[in-house]
Design a protein around this motif. Structure first.
Motif, PDB file in Angstrom:
ATOM      1  N   PHE A  68       0.826  -1.150  -0.192  1.00 31.72           N
ATOM      2  CA  PHE A  68      -0.105  -0.087  -0.027  1.00 31.72           C
ATOM      3  C   PHE A  68       0.850   1.280   0.116  1.00 31.72           C
ATOM      4  N   PHE A  69       1.916   1.174   0.739  1.00 31.84           N
ATOM      5  CA  PHE A  69       2.847   2.223   0.769  1.00 31.84           C
ATOM      6  C   PHE A  69       3.450   2.417  -0.497  1.00 31.84           C
ATOM      7  N   ASN A  72       1.250   4.339  -2.979  1.00 33.53           N
ATOM      8  CA  ASN A  72       1.163   5.517  -2.710  1.00 33.53           C
ATOM      9  C   ASN A  72       2.237   6.292  -3.194  1.00 33.53           C
ATOM     10  N   ILE A  75       1.669   6.867  -6.890  1.00 35.72           N
ATOM     11  CA  ILE A  75       0.588   7.757  -7.158  1.00 35.72           C
ATOM     12  C   ILE A  75       1.272   9.160  -7.114  1.00 35.72           C
ATOM     13  N   VAL A  76       2.019   9.442  -5.857  1.00 38.55           N
ATOM     14  CA  VAL A  76       2.558  10.776  -5.869  1.00 38.55           C
ATOM     15  C   VAL A  76       3.547  10.944  -6.885  1.00 38.55           C
TER      16      VAL A  76
END
Length: 319
Positions: A68-69, A72, A75-76
């Motif tokens: 999950f990290f 993210n 995505i960033v």
């Protein structure tokens, strides 16, 4: 059984050495020292009584959180070259699939029920097929992108999102179709195996149709093998962010894990069969995560000077 009874509290199914008449114990009991029927121990991966379950839960949750990290992070940094180089949408789909694969382990733990027995194999098969299909689409895109750079190449008309979406959808849909046929014809169900051991009952999921189970695993193996072959052929194509080498290693890990899974699964019994499959699920998912995404995270977080368009163009020209 002695006659007359020595005590009014004597259990009617108790037996002694000088018995004149023996009574067979029920299926859920067994003769302890040949003089008393006692309840058999029920074995399954229990949340309350098995420390192995706690270890599996910690591993599964920790790796799903790490995935999950990483999602993210992607995505960033979705507009950076290292993320965009090999189709950011496929990377997102692949990360979500890996995260769900880690969480599928929960379906294999606890007392088997009709719902968990029907979902554990089919849900993992579909999710992991989506992951392998995304990898296959990534590899095909790497190969076609290189072919399209040649002057007058006809491969340019195949470059686009539609091709990758079709690969992922078609390969995943076949697994969904196989799962629906399996569940509608001979679905898995919970059962109590009283014949395997004398002193305990194995509470397990009967796969219903071993042929369907074998086809499900075989289809995932076929996708992994095709992805490995295509990635191996594209491993030396000139692209500074070419994932083909990483995909080759990841598919090698996946194929090795599931080839080793077959004899291990057939040689163990009881709850160990479930643990072997859990180990295969976690190992193969971790192999994909580590081989494909850890190197990219290293570039994004540790070596950001490599994550530039000029660096990408410069390395291609040097080649």
């Amino acid at each position: 059984m002695t006659w007359p009874p020595q005590s009014p509290d004597l259990n009617p199914i108790e037996m002694v050495w000088d018995s004149l008449k023996c009574q067979r114990c029920p299926e859920d009991e067994w003769p302890n020292d040949k003089n008393q029927c006692v309840k058999k121990w029920v074995e399954f991966l229990s949340y309350e009584e098995d420390t192995t379950v706690l270890i599996v839960l910690i591993i599964s949750v920790s790796f799903s959180v790490k995935t999950f990290f990483i999602l993210n992070i992607f995505i960033v940094f979705r507009d950076t070259p290292v993320v965009r180089a090999n189709n950011q949408t496929l990377s997102f789909i692949l990360l979500v699939s890996i995260m769900l694969s880690f969480l599928c382990v929960f379906l294999f733990l606890g007392r088997p029920t009709h719902v968990t027995c029907m979902l554990r194999q089919t849900s993992f098969g579909i999710i992991f097929s989506v992951a392998i299909s995304s990898i296959l689409a990534k590899t095909i895109m790497v190969y076609m992108a290189f072919k399209a750079t040649k002057p007058g190449s006809s491969w340019r008309k195949f470059i686009g999102v539609k091709v990758t979406n079709c690969v992922v959808f078609f390969c995943s849909f076949l697994q969904v179709l196989l799962s629906i046929i399996w569940l509608s014809t001979s679905p898995p169900f919970p059962e109590q195996n009283t014949q395997l051991y004398q002193d305990k009952i194995i509470f397990q999921c009967n796969e219903g149709s071993m042929l369907a189970f074998s086809i499900l695993l075989g289809y995932m193996g076929l996708l992994a093998a095709v992805s490995f072959i295509v990635a191996f052929l594209a491993r030396n194509l000139p692209d500074s962010f070419n994932e083909a080498k990483n995909i080759t290693f990841s598919m090698l890990v996946v194929c090795s894990v599931w080839v080793a899974f077959i004899p291990a699964y057939m040689s163990v019994t009881g709850k160990n069969t479930v643990l072997v499959e859990i180990f295969a699920i976690i190992s193969s998912s971790l192999g994909i995560l580590g081989c494909i995404f850890f190197p990219k995270c290293y570039i994004i977080l540790v070596r950001p000077e490599l994550n530039t368009k000029s660096k990408l163009s410069g390395q291609i020209k040097a080649i």
